[in-house]
Design an enzyme around this catalytic site. Sequence first.
Site, PDB file in Angstrom:
ATOM      1  N   SER A   1       4.978   5.348  -8.959  1.00  0.00           N
ATOM      2  CA  SER A   1       3.916   6.078  -9.646  1.00  0.00           C
ATOM      3  C   SER A   1       4.190   6.155 -11.144  1.00  0.00           C
ATOM      4  O   SER A   1       4.287   5.127 -11.793  1.00  0.00           O
ATOM      5  CB  SER A   1       3.744   7.459  -9.014  1.00  0.00           C
TER       6      SER A   1
ATOM      7  N   ASP B   1       8.132  -7.047 -19.145  1.00  0.00           N
ATOM      8  CA  ASP B   1       9.189  -6.033 -19.051  1.00  0.00           C
ATOM      9  C   ASP B   1      10.414  -6.519 -18.274  1.00  0.00           C
ATOM     10  O   ASP B   1      11.460  -5.874 -18.311  1.00  0.00           O
ATOM     11  CB  ASP B   1       8.635  -4.758 -18.401  1.00  0.00           C
TER      12      ASP B   1
ATOM     13  N   HIS C   1      10.639  -8.389   6.185  1.00  0.00           N
ATOM     14  CA  HIS C   1       9.751  -8.839   7.251  1.00  0.00           C
ATOM     15  C   HIS C   1       8.271  -8.760   6.901  1.00  0.00           C
ATOM     16  O   HIS C   1       7.432  -9.146   7.723  1.00  0.00           O
ATOM     17  CB  HIS C   1       9.999  -7.968   8.484  1.00  0.00           C
TER      18      HIS C   1
ATOM     19  N   ASP D   1       3.172   1.382  -6.362  1.00  0.00           N
ATOM     20  CA  ASP D   1       1.877   2.017  -6.621  1.00  0.00           C
ATOM     21  C   ASP D   1       1.872   2.737  -7.970  1.00  0.00           C
ATOM     22  O   ASP D   1       1.764   3.967  -8.034  1.00  0.00           O
ATOM     23  CB  ASP D   1       1.504   2.993  -5.501  1.00  0.00           C
TER      24      ASP D   1
ATOM     25  N   ARG E   1       1.850   0.994 -20.270  1.00  0.00           N
ATOM     26  CA  ARG E   1       1.962   0.788 -18.832  1.00  0.00           C
ATOM     27  C   ARG E   1       2.863  -0.412 -18.524  1.00  0.00           C
ATOM     28  O   ARG E   1       3.148  -1.252 -19.389  1.00  0.00           O
ATOM     29  CB  ARG E   1       0.587   0.584 -18.212  1.00  0.00           C
TER      30      ARG E   1
END
Length: 331
Positions: free
Chosen positions: A183, A224, A284, A207, A219
């Site tokens: 977040s 980065d 997986h 997320d 952001r």
Amino acid sequence: MKFTLALLFVSLAYTATAVPIDEAAISRNDLEDPTRDFPEGSREDVDLDLDGEVDEELLQGIAERNLYLLFTRRNPTAAQTLIINDANSIRYSNFNPNHPTVVIAHGWLSNQNTGINSLIRDAYLGKGEANVIVLEWRRLAISNYVTAVRGVPIVGKGLGQFVRYLIGVTGARYEDIHLVGFSLGAHLVGSAGRELLGRVSRITGLDPAGPLWVLNSNRLRTSDARYVEVIHTNGAYTGLGIGSSIGHADFYPNGGSFQPGCLTYICDHNRAWELFAASVSYNHLIARKCSNSLQITLNTCRGDTFPMGNDDLNKYGLGEFRVNTNRRYPF
């Protein structure tokens, strides 16, 4: 713009206070019923005031209040505190420069005891030797949302400076470092990677927060790190995560907006770090490359396969991917 969502960002990882919790209470058993009440779940509503006032006083020296907590197989549950500009705190710790290093950054309203930290830590240490560093940035994380957003680049820059110092003291390599953030923490590790000129091997954004970040120049972005992977689990129009692709590889589990077994946005949002932890252990979750967003939505992706998550420091991929999962750990 002020609005309230039920359980909105309740730590964005099952915590609403800075009170230490019983880590055993947040485990795989809890993941089998993601709608259950958690120990910190006493707050039913949190105001997300996007026009709130920034606490400028709090931001002064905020990066200096970070804690860097090291866990290894020699101390899997009892942290050793690493301190920037204190070489002995690092030299006399269990940090091993020959082992891969993963740094975990929690989200808003969270702290070192939040479930994301222990679940990902245990996944890494259960698989092999690793230096797992939990970034504790609760002083900023427990502030109002707009203050936290404003301070994320500051705290991220401080993390980058710490990683640079750690490398200088130990001789560790940028190629062996993986930054993982959830977040707001996803944008935070992006700022850290920027401070390090994109030299770390990998960043995984779980997320990444959406409100106030869609057009935010701070952001998370592809420059980065050598490889930036993003897992979107609640990128719906009214969701908590950012819905657009911002990494080298962007994964959209179950379409990227709502997750099986979840009845709330907070559950959908948190599923990102639950899926990542499971992928570290089992590798997986195999996705299919998609040609466009409609394929992601309609579950008609037919491109090449590519694993989502895992701990591979040499991993690299490009594009958008969908993977379908089950509702219970390990999904």
